[in-house]
Design an enzyme around this catalytic site. Sequence first.
Site, PDB file in Angstrom:
ATOM      1  N   LYS A   5     -60.828 -38.414 -23.125  1.00 31.25           N
ATOM      2  CA  LYS A   5     -60.624 -38.730 -21.700  1.00 31.25           C
ATOM      3  C   LYS A   5     -59.153 -38.544 -21.304  1.00 31.25           C
ATOM      4  O   LYS A   5     -58.851 -37.925 -20.296  1.00 31.25           O
ATOM      5  CB  LYS A   5     -61.030 -40.181 -21.391  1.00 31.25           C
TER       6      LYS A   5
ATOM      7  N   ARG B   9     -65.138 -50.395 -17.723  1.00 31.47           N
ATOM      8  CA  ARG B   9     -65.718 -50.467 -19.064  1.00 31.47           C
ATOM      9  C   ARG B   9     -66.859 -51.476 -19.136  1.00 31.47           C
ATOM     10  O   ARG B   9     -67.441 -51.650 -20.194  1.00 31.47           O
ATOM     11  CB  ARG B   9     -64.654 -50.883 -20.062  1.00 31.47           C
TER      12      ARG B   9
ATOM     13  N   ARG C  48     -55.334 -39.976 -35.522  1.00 26.66           N
ATOM     14  CA  ARG C  48     -54.444 -39.827 -34.374  1.00 26.66           C
ATOM     15  C   ARG C  48     -53.073 -40.448 -34.677  1.00 26.66           C
ATOM     16  O   ARG C  48     -52.997 -41.529 -35.254  1.00 26.66           O
ATOM     17  CB  ARG C  48     -55.112 -40.615 -33.236  1.00 26.66           C
TER      18      ARG C  48
ATOM     19  N   ARG D 204     -51.650 -46.183 -33.830  1.00 26.65           N
ATOM     20  CA  ARG D 204     -51.956 -47.378 -33.032  1.00 26.65           C
ATOM     21  C   ARG D 204     -52.746 -48.346 -33.913  1.00 26.65           C
ATOM     22  O   ARG D 204     -53.653 -47.924 -34.632  1.00 26.65           O
ATOM     23  CB  ARG D 204     -52.830 -46.975 -31.839  1.00 26.65           C
TER      24      ARG D 204
ATOM     25  N   ARG E 151     -64.570 -51.024 -31.886  1.00 24.02           N
ATOM     26  CA  ARG E 151     -64.445 -50.483 -30.523  1.00 24.02           C
ATOM     27  C   ARG E 151     -65.689 -49.661 -30.156  1.00 24.02           C
ATOM     28  O   ARG E 151     -66.132 -49.672 -29.011  1.00 24.02           O
ATOM     29  CB  ARG E 151     -63.174 -49.623 -30.400  1.00 24.02           C
TER      30      ARG E 151
HETATM   31  P1  AMP Z   1     -57.890 -47.271 -24.502  1.00 25.79           P
HETATM   32  O1  AMP Z   1     -56.523 -46.741 -24.686  1.00 25.79           O
HETATM   33  O2  AMP Z   1     -58.498 -46.906 -23.179  1.00 25.79           O
HETATM   34  O3  AMP Z   1     -58.805 -46.980 -25.659  1.00 25.79           O
HETATM   35  O4  AMP Z   1     -57.743 -48.883 -24.451  1.00 25.79           O
HETATM   36  C1  AMP Z   1     -57.192 -49.593 -25.534  1.00 25.79           C
HETATM   37  C2  AMP Z   1     -57.614 -51.052 -25.456  1.00 25.79           C
HETATM   38  O5  AMP Z   1     -57.155 -51.637 -24.222  1.00 25.79           O
HETATM   39  C3  AMP Z   1     -59.128 -51.300 -25.453  1.00 25.79           C
HETATM   40  O6  AMP Z   1     -59.674 -51.311 -26.756  1.00 25.79           O
HETATM   41  C4  AMP Z   1     -59.200 -52.667 -24.775  1.00 25.79           C
HETATM   42  O7  AMP Z   1     -58.807 -53.706 -25.654  1.00 25.79           O
HETATM   43  C5  AMP Z   1     -58.116 -52.540 -23.706  1.00 25.79           C
HETATM   44  N1  AMP Z   1     -58.663 -51.978 -22.447  1.00 25.79           N
HETATM   45  C6  AMP Z   1     -58.339 -50.798 -21.864  1.00 25.79           C
HETATM   46  N2  AMP Z   1     -59.047 -50.602 -20.730  1.00 25.79           N
HETATM   47  C7  AMP Z   1     -59.836 -51.702 -20.595  1.00 25.79           C
HETATM   48  C8  AMP Z   1     -60.817 -52.099 -19.644  1.00 25.79           C
HETATM   49  N3  AMP Z   1     -61.124 -51.318 -18.586  1.00 25.79           N
HETATM   50  N4  AMP Z   1     -61.442 -53.286 -19.827  1.00 25.79           N
HETATM   51  C9  AMP Z   1     -61.145 -54.083 -20.864  1.00 25.79           C
HETATM   52  N5  AMP Z   1     -60.253 -53.773 -21.811  1.00 25.79           N
HETATM   53  C10 AMP Z   1     -59.585 -52.585 -21.679  1.00 25.79           C
END
Ligand code: AMP
Length: 214
Positions: A13, A88, A127, A160, A171
């Site tokens: 994404k 989400r 990554r 990360r 996740r």
């Molecule tokens: P991402 O980089 O989008 O994979 O997000 C990393 C982490 O941030 C996720 O595993 C969640 O802990 C948190 N996070 C990001 N976006 C959201 C969202 N829309 N709702 C809840 N938690 C989020």
Amino acid sequence: MNLILLGPPGAGKGTQAKLLIKKYRIPQISTGDILRAAVKDMTPMGGKAKSFMDAGALVPDEVVVGIIQERLNLADCSNGFILDGFPRTVAQADALAKVLSGLGRSIDHVISIVVDNEELLERVTGRRTCRNCGKGFHVSFDPPKSPGICDECAGELYQRDDDREDTMRKRLEVYEQQTSPLVEYYKNKSLLRSVQGIGSIEEIQQKIVSILQG
Ligand code: AMP
């Protein structure tokens, strides 16, 4: 153009959003990036979010909805935006519809990027990101010239915490349980189109652009 990119962690994404912002000149809004910056800057919101993120769990809806509400009101969103990693949950999607309706706007397209779990695990656990400039690499698919060092700025590459295998498995579970219902949700609103997220970055981009130009 008001766009949502939907898909599990590692689907691409963020990579696709970065190409689309150049093409359409609209901002990418990544709640994950905003939350990581808050954690790094040790803001009160970052303090609240960190334990959820480290565990691979979702940050509470009210925190991320607050972020999005503030962000969508900024002037650079006036011609559109690309949401990456939000919504989400169904509650977040409902809250988004409300925020947008208050602004007299709505979502135009939801693109779901589909990739199977084994491929996602391999992608995400390999990554690496530059601490200094944020450039991304992959230990097998896109390795840096010298291991652990950024090609662009010689910064240190790191993994990360939430990209480690056990957290990534969690996740993926969270995605299945809490986020995948959004596929039906947006299908029912006739907004959803799916693309296979396998192939080169350019091929996937082409598929997305042809949907958007529909
Ligand atoms: P991402 O980089 O989008 O994979 O997000 C990393 C982490 O941030 C996720 O595993 C969640 O802990 C948190 N996070 C990001 N976006 C959201 C969202 N829309 N709702 C809840 N938690 C989020």
